[in-house]
Scaffold this motif. Structure first.
Motif, PDB file in Angstrom:
ATOM      1  N   PHE A 485     -84.758  57.596  42.125  1.00  0.00           N
ATOM      2  CA  PHE A 485     -84.183  58.557  41.830  1.00  0.00           C
ATOM      3  C   PHE A 485     -84.652  59.893  42.304  1.00  0.00           C
ATOM      4  O   PHE A 485     -83.971  60.922  42.798  1.00  0.00           O
ATOM      5  N   SER A 486     -86.082  59.873  42.745  1.00  0.00           N
ATOM      6  CA  SER A 486     -86.549  61.152  43.130  1.00  0.00           C
ATOM      7  C   SER A 486     -86.141  61.423  44.699  1.00  0.00           C
ATOM      8  O   SER A 486     -86.329  62.471  45.267  1.00  0.00           O
ATOM      9  N   LEU A 487     -85.389  60.517  45.237  1.00  0.00           N
ATOM     10  CA  LEU A 487     -84.792  60.735  46.623  1.00  0.00           C
ATOM     11  C   LEU A 487     -83.626  61.705  46.640  1.00  0.00           C
ATOM     12  O   LEU A 487     -83.134  61.961  47.670  1.00  0.00           O
ATOM     13  N   LEU A 488     -83.247  62.000  45.449  1.00  0.00           N
ATOM     14  CA  LEU A 488     -82.028  62.669  45.180  1.00  0.00           C
ATOM     15  C   LEU A 488     -82.248  64.220  45.417  1.00  0.00           C
ATOM     16  O   LEU A 488     -82.553  64.969  44.146  1.00  0.00           O
ATOM     17  N   GLU A 489     -82.667  64.759  46.578  1.00  0.00           N
ATOM     18  CA  GLU A 489     -83.326  66.038  46.482  1.00  0.00           C
ATOM     19  C   GLU A 489     -82.241  67.050  47.090  1.00  0.00           C
ATOM     20  O   GLU A 489     -82.688  68.201  46.811  1.00  0.00           O
ATOM     21  N   ASP A 490     -81.059  66.554  47.501  1.00  0.00           N
ATOM     22  CA  ASP A 490     -80.169  67.656  47.924  1.00  0.00           C
ATOM     23  C   ASP A 490     -79.792  68.654  46.679  1.00  0.00           C
ATOM     24  O   ASP A 490     -79.626  67.831  45.772  1.00  0.00           O
ATOM     25  N   GLU A 491     -79.564  69.837  47.029  1.00  0.00           N
ATOM     26  CA  GLU A 491     -78.931  70.433  45.916  1.00  0.00           C
ATOM     27  C   GLU A 491     -77.802  70.309  45.298  1.00  0.00           C
ATOM     28  O   GLU A 491     -77.569  70.445  44.057  1.00  0.00           O
ATOM     29  N   GLY A 492     -76.932  69.717  46.011  1.00  0.00           N
ATOM     30  CA  GLY A 492     -75.512  69.358  45.433  1.00  0.00           C
ATOM     31  C   GLY A 492     -75.524  67.955  44.531  1.00  0.00           C
ATOM     32  O   GLY A 492     -75.170  67.826  43.282  1.00  0.00           O
ATOM     33  N   GLU A 493     -76.556  67.084  44.962  1.00  0.00           N
ATOM     34  CA  GLU A 493     -76.867  65.973  44.193  1.00  0.00           C
ATOM     35  C   GLU A 493     -77.716  66.451  42.787  1.00  0.00           C
ATOM     36  O   GLU A 493     -77.065  65.957  41.664  1.00  0.00           O
ATOM     37  N   GLN A 494     -78.711  67.623  43.101  1.00  0.00           N
ATOM     38  CA  GLN A 494     -79.130  67.746  41.630  1.00  0.00           C
ATOM     39  C   GLN A 494     -78.378  68.612  40.845  1.00  0.00           C
ATOM     40  O   GLN A 494     -78.400  68.586  39.642  1.00  0.00           O
ATOM     41  N   GLY A 495     -77.301  69.122  41.535  1.00  0.00           N
ATOM     42  CA  GLY A 495     -76.252  69.971  40.681  1.00  0.00           C
ATOM     43  C   GLY A 495     -75.496  68.995  39.786  1.00  0.00           C
ATOM     44  O   GLY A 495     -74.960  69.117  38.643  1.00  0.00           O
ATOM     45  N   ILE A 496     -75.126  67.975  40.530  1.00  0.00           N
ATOM     46  CA  ILE A 496     -74.177  66.834  39.772  1.00  0.00           C
ATOM     47  C   ILE A 496     -75.094  66.259  38.770  1.00  0.00           C
ATOM     48  O   ILE A 496     -74.439  66.137  37.662  1.00  0.00           O
TER      49      ILE A 496
END
Length: 584
Positions: A485-496
């Motif tokens: 899950f640490s690969l989810l670095e995009d701002e949109g992904e973290q916003g979700i």
């Protein structure tokens, strides 16, 4: 995992470690809250700790905020803390927190967000309870949906919930119903009944009842003594009307655990008489007089000694009469006995979902609850405002009195159960609601129920597509939960993921406030976040959920999509709305 409750405890621990003492009493840490900041750019979390604690500590909020911020910066799960304005504290968490949120969704599935707030407390939710004199109309629909969703929400928050319907089968309206049914019975026998007399129910919905009587009994009812016939017709008609109401509620997937007959409380030695006697012994019922009503005094007002309930002692405007001048009980007397019955059944919260026209009942019901329970139980009233029905922006006229009203069945059969349920919850219950029969079936972002259901369908579609395109790679939930899950670095992904993290807090707050509409608002926001990020992937291929060149990143993104689907499905289920896997 409720990160807001978790960090509220961490903030409280930091404050406690400062060993600050107010001049009087103990420092009340229960006022500390942690919530999402209004502007996500300010951080992931915000706390009011310094603002609510500064006054009892006789400190400047900004100075206290700096001390608290210093303590929070030592937390390994915190990446940054800023003090803003007069003393607001904004927190940015370590990205590992988002990984824990996703892991928690996978561990709990559709139970993610389930609150323990209720802790098994017995709650009675009474809703609908429309008079059994005809089919449900669109005005009843909102209360049915709000009550049912509220009951679901409280059950999801670990309350022991009983869904109840009070059958108002003891009032004058039942006499009118029986007389109206008798006319339809005569009509079914072939007699010319002419125009329905003023004061009786004119609706065609009574014709099948009259025909059923004629088919079963022929003309024999005409020969019965009027009093005997009338008593029989009252019970028969109520049974038929309740069958109709249950069928209407079934269309909305609304079900009750208990159907309580008001009639059972009447009569010598029955519940009302026993209750009033017991309350008289507690000096809650007495003989006395009431002052005349304020303003113009009605001609039929009587200055006489009456049997009264001491409701004004418990927050009501005046004491309430329990017995009419003819010796019969008032509606309020039945309310008192009914509340006492609920208390005797062990309910600690008694929630009434009422139409806005019952606003005058709120104070008296709350007063009865306080008086009869001695403060050990709580009466909570939620009023549902009117629904205005439109079609393509034009008002749809209805007239119950003329027998041409728009029924619940009419609406559900035209647009479907899901749009009705979701849109009845997409405004706060005490706000007026405009319901457009055309707009609620549009497939657009402007139609909230479509947009949320399409969010779940899109998640399912993405996962199906991935299963087809990713040869040799499993996208089953047990495989996705092992992704990085640490690969989810995009701002949109973290916003979700940040939006997913809010779900337990939304459930907890909605259950505490008895406001199921909060769930509908949240689900729309979550679906919007998903749709928005999906659209970015059309412009920026590197953001697409499926990238066969980066299988590890793809699995992490699919895990996020799966988590969104679980929360959307969970929320829709609480609202009583389907979560489709595909939409055409």
């Amino acid at each position: 995992m409720n990160i807001f409750a978790d960090f509220a405890e961490r903030v409280s621990a930091v404050v406690a470690a400062l060993e600050l003492k107010p001049e009087e009493g103990q420092l009340d840490l229960s006022r500390i809250t942690v919530e999402p900041p209004r502007d996500p750019a300010h951080g992931d979390l915000a706390t009011n700790a310094a603002m609510v604690l500064a006054k009892p500590l006789k400190m400047k909020p900004r100075d206290l905020a700096e001390k608290i911020a210093e303590g929070l910066r030592a937390d390994s799960d915190v990446s940054a803390v800023d003090v803003a304005g007069p003393g607001f504290i904004n927190i940015r968490v370590n990205p590992i927190i988002w990984s824990r949120v996703l892991a928690s969704v996978f561990e709990q599935g559709k139970d993610f967000g389930r609150s323990q707030r209720g802790n098994g407390v017995k709650v009675n939710v009474e809703y609908v309870s429309t008079n059994p004199t005809g089919p449900m109309h669109v005005g009843h629909t909102r209360g049915a949906v709000v009550g049912d969703a509220l009951a679901n929400l409280l059950a999801f928050a670990s309350y022991d919930v009983t869904r109840e319907y009070l059958i108002n089968d003891a009032g004058a309206q039942i006499d009118v119903l029986a007389k109206s049914v008798y006319l339809r019975y005569l009509e079914a026998l072939g007699e010319d009944i002419g125009a329905i007399p003023e004061g009786l129910y004119p609706g065609d919905y009574l014709k099948p009842v009259g025909k059923a009587l004629a088919d079963e009994f022929g003309p024999s009812l005409k020969d019965k003594p009027e009093e005997e016939r009338h008593a029989f017709l009252k019970g028969y008609a109520v049974d038929k009307m309740m069958d109709m109401i249950r069928a209407d509620l079934e269309l909305l997937n609304v079900h009750h655990d208990v159907f309580f007959s008001e009639k059972t409380m009447h009569g010598e030695g029955a519940a009302i008489a026993q209750t009033l006697q017991a309350l008289r012994e507690r000096d809650l019922v007495y003989q006395g007089t009431l002052p005349p009503p304020k303003g113009e005094v009605p001609e039929d007002w009587e200055d006489r000694e009456q049997t009264l309930f001491r409701s004004s002692t418990y927050g009501d405007d005046i004491d309430r009469p329990l017995v009419k001048s003819d010796g019969s009980y008032t509606y309020f007397a039945a309310d008192v006995a009914y509340l006492k019955d609920k208390l005797d059944r062990g309910f600690k919260q008694m929630i009434f979902v009422l139409g806005a026209d019952h606003g005058g009942y709120v104070k008296r019901l709350e007063a009865v609850g306080r008086a009869v329970s001695g403060g050990s139980a709580q009466v909570i009233c939620r009023l549902c405002q009117l629904v205005k029905l439109f079609r393509a922006g034009e008002p749809v006229k209805m007239s119950k009195r003329a027998g041409t009203f728009i029924t619940l069945r009419d609406v559900v059969e035209e647009v479907g159960r899901d749009p009705v349920r979701f849109m009845m919850l997409y405004r706060k219950n005490d706000a007026h609601l405009d319901f457009d029969l055309q707009k609620v079936t549009e497939q657009s972002k402007d139609n909230p129920v479509f947009y949320v259901q399409y969010g779940h369908a899109r998640c399912s579609s993405v996962l199906r597509q991935a299963a087809e395109e990713l040869d040799g790679i499993s996208v089953a939930p047990e495989a996705l939960m092992k992704s990085d899950f640490s690969l989810l670095e995009d701002e949109g992904e973290q916003g979700i993921i940040a939006k997913l993290a809010q779900w337990p807090r939304v459930v907890d707050g909605a259950a505490e406030a008895h406001e199921p509409h909060r769930l509908a608002f949240y689900l729309y926001e979550l679906a919007s976040a998903l749709h928005g990020h999906w659209s970015k992937g059309k412009e920026k291929p590197q953001l697409r959920f499926i990238n066969d060149k980066k299988p590890e990143l793809t699995l992490a993104r699919l895990a996020m999509v799966y988590a969104v689907s679980q929360v959307l499905a969970s929320g829709l289920t609480v609202l009583g709305v389907d979560a489709p896997e595909e939409m055409r």
